[in-house]
Design an enzyme around this catalytic site. Structure first.
Site, PDB file in Angstrom:
ATOM      1  CB  SER A   1      -1.724  -2.449   1.352  1.00  0.00           C
ATOM      2  OG  SER A   1      -1.060  -2.772   2.469  1.00  0.00           O
TER       3      SER A   1
ATOM      4  CB  SER B   1      -3.733  -7.648  -2.047  1.00  0.00           C
ATOM      5  OG  SER B   1      -2.890  -7.404  -0.933  1.00  0.00           O
TER       6      SER B   1
ATOM      7  CG  ASP C   1      -1.417  -4.398   5.014  1.00  0.00           C
ATOM      8  OD1 ASP C   1      -0.828  -3.840   5.781  1.00  0.00           O
ATOM      9  OD2 ASP C   1      -0.962  -5.604   4.190  1.00  0.00           O
TER      10      ASP C   1
HETATM   11  C1  GLA Z   1       2.104  -7.009   5.574  1.00  0.00           C
HETATM   12  C2  GLA Z   1       0.957  -7.618   6.053  1.00  0.00           C
HETATM   13  C3  GLA Z   1       0.416  -6.914   7.330  1.00  0.00           C
HETATM   14  C4  GLA Z   1       1.869  -6.791   8.287  1.00  0.00           C
HETATM   15  C5  GLA Z   1       2.993  -6.211   7.353  1.00  0.00           C
HETATM   16  C6  GLA Z   1       4.178  -5.671   8.291  1.00  0.00           C
HETATM   17  O1  GLA Z   1       1.908  -5.734   4.939  1.00  0.00           O
HETATM   18  O2  GLA Z   1      -0.114  -7.863   5.084  1.00  0.00           O
HETATM   19  O3  GLA Z   1      -0.302  -7.535   8.119  1.00  0.00           O
HETATM   20  O4  GLA Z   1       2.070  -7.826   9.067  1.00  0.00           O
HETATM   21  O5  GLA Z   1       3.169  -6.889   6.284  1.00  0.00           O
HETATM   22  O6  GLA Z   1       4.088  -5.047   9.466  1.00  0.00           O
END
Ligand code: GLA
Length: 370
Positions: free
Chosen positions: A116, A118, A162
């Protein structure tokens, strides 16, 4: 601080504020957030630091220590490209509440690792602007604004997990979040006192079609919920009855989402009981469900999980959206070298890229540095 030096060198003055926002791993509750379900992420000690000063005009200047060269100067939001869209998206969502800004960004989340980066970028910038303009947004409001920037400006239909993890997590805790009510609790996660460690295994593999597949899974879940006459798959209580009414992929996706929500609640129950050693089986079950029912794993993730368990991990699973990125493994501290060796050997045998191992102690959510 490196980012402050870079800011001064580029813009000729010190930044008015500096905020840090972390990346995350998700302990359990995968692909449940956009189904109004439960998630249990925690922040990692890697993240993005944003140094920001507001401007009177509408110009935006952005410098990143991870991409070489001069600051990018944008006269309008439409001019933004690539990674700058995550930053400009936040300004765009804030509308008339802000004008332009001078921004410098530094980060240490490996890109494409599924940790994450981003969300950390969005939340660091949103938190800094909230602070500078006295907007009074709560951490959850910052998360929602950041998610909206990603959905509506960047065009990625992600859920709230995230951004919420980056904004709301607490050191030493996982974040138990109900993605419908947005109610949350910080659940203590003290692995060290149980002789355990959470190991991130970055497979260094990232699949290009991930974005399209993500949107497809989301659409399948929404279609299944419509057929079942419920607002979201979160509302399915009679799983057997629901599966009778569905076919093919929608049946499999429903099976995953409903059972995964139960696994989140079970895992939270075990943590509350102090039974940290027992959570491994739930991690393994989550991985199998993501691999076989939700079909978002990858050969690298499967090999990482299997090799980690062979090496002595109590449990392991892919974490995040899938199709590459990272797995997590719950490992007794004295087994860490054996687990790393087992995964490295398995990757070499399969001819995969060399995996990267990162420690994952639960870190604090977004906070001001200066
Ligand atoms: C990505 C998305 C989240 C979530 C995950 C799966 O990280 O950004 O919102 O849906 O995938 O759990």
């Amino acid at each position: 601080m490196r980012v402050v030096e870079a800011f001064r060198a580029a813009y000729g003055a010190s930044p008015q504020t500096v905020w840090h926002a972390p990346g995350r791993v998700n302990l359990i509750g995968e692909h449940t957030d956009y189904n109004d379900g439960f998630v249990l992420p925690f922040a990692v000690p890697l993240g993005v630091t944003a140094a920001v000063t507001p401007r009177a005009d509408r110009t935006i200047r952005i410098l990143s220590l991870q991409s070489s060269g001069e600051p990018v100067t944008l006269a309008s939001h439409d001019e933004s490209k690539g990674w700058t869209r995550y930053v400009v998206g936040v300004l765009d969502m804030l509308g008339d509440r802000v004008a332009g800004a001078d921004i410098a960004i530094d980060g240490d989340i490996p890109p494409g690792a599924g940790l994450s980066s981003s969300a950390a970028l969005e939340v660091s910038v949103a938190s800094a602007l909230n602070d500078l303009h006295d907007l009074g947004m709560t951490p959850m409001e910052i998360a929602l604004l950041s998610q909206k920037a990603e959905n509506d400006f960047v065009g990625m239909p992600c859920g709230i997990m995230d951004q919420a993890a980056s904004a709301l997590c607490k050191e030493g805790h996982a974040l138990f979040l109900d993605c419908r009510s947005l109610g949350s609790r910080n659940i203590p996660l003290d692995l060290a006192s149980h002789g355990l460690s959470m190991l991130i295994i970055d497979t260094q593999a990232h699949h290009e079609h991930a974005g399209g597949e993500y949107a497809k899974r989301r659409a399948e879940c929404e279609s299944a919920a419509r057929k079942l006459g419920v607002p979201a798959l979160r509302d399915v209580t009679d799983l057997a009855g629901a599966l009778d009414q569905l076919q093919g992929d929608e049946r499999k996706r429903t099976m995953h989402v409903v059972t995964e929500n139960h696994r989140v609640e079970a895992l939270v129950g075990l943590l509350r009981a102090g039974a940290v050693n027992e959570i491994g089986a739930l991690l393994n079950a989550s991985h199998l469900s993501l691999r076989d029912q939700y079909e978002v794993s990858s050969p690298e993730l499967d090999v990482a999980v299997e090799a980690a368990i062979r090496g002595g991990a109590r449990g392991a699973r892919m974490t995040g959206g899938g199709f590459g990125g990272s797995a997590i493994a719950l490992v007794p501290v004295d087994r860490l070298p054996a687990v790393e060796e087992s995964v490295s050997n398995a990757f070499a045998e399969h001819g995969f890229q060399t995996p990267r191992f990162l420690p994952a102690t639960p870190a604090p959510g977004a906070h001001r540095l200066a």
